[in-house]
Design an enzyme around this catalytic site. Structure first.
Site, PDB file in Angstrom:
ATOM      1  N   SER A   7     -27.122 -31.486 100.652  1.00 21.29           N
ATOM      2  CA  SER A   7     -25.884 -30.799 101.008  1.00 21.29           C
ATOM      3  C   SER A   7     -25.439 -31.244 102.388  1.00 21.29           C
ATOM      4  O   SER A   7     -26.264 -31.610 103.228  1.00 21.29           O
ATOM      5  CB  SER A   7     -26.112 -29.285 101.019  1.00 21.29           C
ATOM      6  OG  SER A   7     -24.940 -28.614 101.432  1.00 21.29           O
ATOM      7  N   ASN A   8     -24.138 -31.175 102.610  1.00 20.51           N
ATOM      8  CA  ASN A   8     -23.579 -31.413 103.947  1.00 20.51           C
ATOM      9  C   ASN A   8     -23.110 -30.103 104.574  1.00 20.51           C
ATOM     10  O   ASN A   8     -22.591 -30.103 105.679  1.00 20.51           O
ATOM     11  CB  ASN A   8     -22.402 -32.395 103.855  1.00 20.51           C
ATOM     12  CG  ASN A   8     -22.851 -33.775 103.468  1.00 20.51           C
ATOM     13  OD1 ASN A   8     -23.726 -34.351 104.093  1.00 20.51           O
ATOM     14  ND2 ASN A   8     -22.277 -34.319 102.399  1.00 20.51           N
ATOM     15  N   ASN A   9     -23.302 -28.993 103.863  1.00 23.40           N
ATOM     16  CA  ASN A   9     -22.860 -27.681 104.327  1.00 23.40           C
ATOM     17  C   ASN A   9     -23.892 -27.117 105.305  1.00 23.40           C
ATOM     18  O   ASN A   9     -24.986 -26.722 104.906  1.00 23.40           O
ATOM     19  CB  ASN A   9     -22.675 -26.761 103.124  1.00 23.40           C
ATOM     20  CG  ASN A   9     -22.150 -25.397 103.499  1.00 23.40           C
ATOM     21  OD1 ASN A   9     -22.537 -24.810 104.497  1.00 23.40           O
ATOM     22  ND2 ASN A   9     -21.274 -24.867 102.648  1.00 23.40           N
ATOM     23  N   HIS A  11     -24.024 -24.325 106.949  1.00 24.55           N
ATOM     24  CA  HIS A  11     -24.386 -22.923 106.694  1.00 24.55           C
ATOM     25  C   HIS A  11     -25.463 -22.848 105.609  1.00 24.55           C
ATOM     26  O   HIS A  11     -26.441 -22.112 105.734  1.00 24.55           O
ATOM     27  CB  HIS A  11     -23.170 -22.109 106.258  1.00 24.55           C
ATOM     28  CG  HIS A  11     -22.089 -22.016 107.287  1.00 24.55           C
ATOM     29  ND1 HIS A  11     -22.207 -21.225 108.406  1.00 24.55           N
ATOM     30  CD2 HIS A  11     -20.888 -22.616 107.364  1.00 24.55           C
ATOM     31  CE1 HIS A  11     -21.105 -21.339 109.131  1.00 24.55           C
ATOM     32  NE2 HIS A  11     -20.289 -22.180 108.520  1.00 24.55           N
ATOM     33  N   ASP A  68     -26.440 -25.400  93.287  1.00 24.19           N
ATOM     34  CA  ASP A  68     -25.041 -25.152  92.992  1.00 24.19           C
ATOM     35  C   ASP A  68     -24.898 -23.650  92.945  1.00 24.19           C
ATOM     36  O   ASP A  68     -25.724 -22.940  92.351  1.00 24.19           O
ATOM     37  CB  ASP A  68     -24.581 -25.791  91.684  1.00 24.19           C
ATOM     38  CG  ASP A  68     -23.060 -25.828  91.592  1.00 24.19           C
ATOM     39  OD1 ASP A  68     -22.400 -26.078  92.624  1.00 24.19           O
ATOM     40  OD2 ASP A  68     -22.515 -25.598  90.497  1.00 24.19           O
ATOM     41  N   THR A  69     -23.881 -23.182  93.611  1.00 24.68           N
ATOM     42  CA  THR A  69     -23.691 -21.753  93.796  1.00 24.68           C
ATOM     43  C   THR A  69     -22.246 -21.407  93.517  1.00 24.68           C
ATOM     44  O   THR A  69     -21.351 -22.202  93.809  1.00 24.68           O
ATOM     45  CB  THR A  69     -24.032 -21.384  95.263  1.00 24.68           C
ATOM     46  OG1 THR A  69     -25.402 -21.708  95.484  1.00 24.68           O
ATOM     47  CG2 THR A  69     -23.808 -19.923  95.531  1.00 24.68           C
ATOM     48  N   PHE A 148     -19.927 -17.402 105.324  1.00 22.75           N
ATOM     49  CA  PHE A 148     -18.958 -18.448 104.992  1.00 22.75           C
ATOM     50  C   PHE A 148     -18.502 -18.251 103.555  1.00 22.75           C
ATOM     51  O   PHE A 148     -18.965 -17.341 102.872  1.00 22.75           O
ATOM     52  CB  PHE A 148     -19.576 -19.837 105.198  1.00 22.75           C
ATOM     53  CG  PHE A 148     -20.771 -20.125 104.316  1.00 22.75           C
ATOM     54  CD1 PHE A 148     -20.633 -20.899 103.181  1.00 22.75           C
ATOM     55  CD2 PHE A 148     -22.020 -19.627 104.631  1.00 22.75           C
ATOM     56  CE1 PHE A 148     -21.724 -21.164 102.363  1.00 22.75           C
ATOM     57  CE2 PHE A 148     -23.127 -19.887 103.826  1.00 22.75           C
ATOM     58  CZ  PHE A 148     -22.971 -20.657 102.687  1.00 22.75           C
ATOM     59  N   GLY A 149     -17.602 -19.086 103.109  1.00 26.05           N
ATOM     60  CA  GLY A 149     -17.137 -18.992 101.725  1.00 26.05           C
ATOM     61  C   GLY A 149     -16.465 -17.660 101.444  1.00 26.05           C
ATOM     62  O   GLY A 149     -15.551 -17.241 102.143  1.00 26.05           O
ATOM     63  N   ASP A 151     -17.970 -14.711 101.571  1.00 26.27           N
ATOM     64  CA  ASP A 151     -18.806 -13.644 102.123  1.00 26.27           C
ATOM     65  C   ASP A 151     -18.014 -12.443 102.639  1.00 26.27           C
ATOM     66  O   ASP A 151     -18.462 -11.307 102.527  1.00 26.27           O
ATOM     67  CB  ASP A 151     -19.704 -14.169 103.243  1.00 26.27           C
ATOM     68  CG  ASP A 151     -20.854 -15.008 102.719  1.00 26.27           C
ATOM     69  OD1 ASP A 151     -21.008 -15.125 101.479  1.00 26.27           O
ATOM     70  OD2 ASP A 151     -21.615 -15.544 103.548  1.00 26.27           O
TER      71      ASP A 151
END
Length: 188
Positions: A7-9, A11, A68-69, A148-149, A151
């Site tokens: 991942s590059n995320n 958080h 994957d979320t 993030f996202g 949340d």
């Protein structure tokens, strides 16, 4: 054991590192100088996590962990689901939240859940996967400054607050990703 997070995320990497602390030496794509952003065109969370794990594995001899979320909203038939990160465009969290609120205008059924599927791929190609889920509901306006996202819109029933109002420790204790990682550790 060194574990490369697919991942590059930042958080997400921090959340995974917090949960796996002391069990794995977690490294990021950035730290390993790997540039890989495969197209997540699967129809399920497991398919997308597997696509990421396999794509990153081509660039390293390390074990790879991919996830994957997604947020699944009952009133929207499970949307945004596997399209959560790109719901309103390419990884634009603010626009994703705005689109979700617009689509839910006037909706009384606000039930939702986050699902996370993690795939651990060993250098020999063997894989293990696990899933985690947390239930809650979608608020009519954002609350909180953490996370993030989605949340700030996701009210976690167990915590009695949004993920964006929770500390990292509180969120990790009940989150979909935390549960998926703990389920994976149990399988190991």
């Amino acid at each position: 054991m060194k574990l490369l997070i697919a991942s590059n995320n930042k958080h997400k990497i921090r959340e995974i590192s917090d949960v796996l602390k002391g069990k794995f030496d977690v490294v990021s794509l950035d730290e390993e100088n790997i540039v890989c952003d495969p197209e997540e065109n699967g129809e399920t969370f497991l398919q997308n996590a597997t696509i990421k794990a396999n794509a990153v594995a081509k660039h390293t001899a390390l074990a790879v962990l991919a996830d994957d979320t997604g947020l699944c909203v009952d009133a929207l038939g499970g949307l945004p689901g596997v399209h959560s990160a790109r719901f309103a465009g390419d990884h634009d969290n603010a626009q994703n939240r705005k689109k979700l609120l617009q689509m839910m205008t006037g909706t009384t059924n606000r039930k939702a859940h986050f699902t996370c599927v993690v795939v651990l791929r060993y250098p020999d190609g063997k894989t293990i996967h696990a899933e985690g889920r947390v239930d809650g509901e979608i608020l009519t306006e954002e609350r909180g400054n953490n996370g993030f996202g989605y949340d700030s819109l996701f009210f976690c029933t167990e915590l009695g607050k949004t993920f964006a109002e929770a500390t990292e420790e509180e969120k990790n204790a009940v989150s979909h990703r935390g549960r998926a990682l703990h389920n994976l550790l149990e399988k190991l």
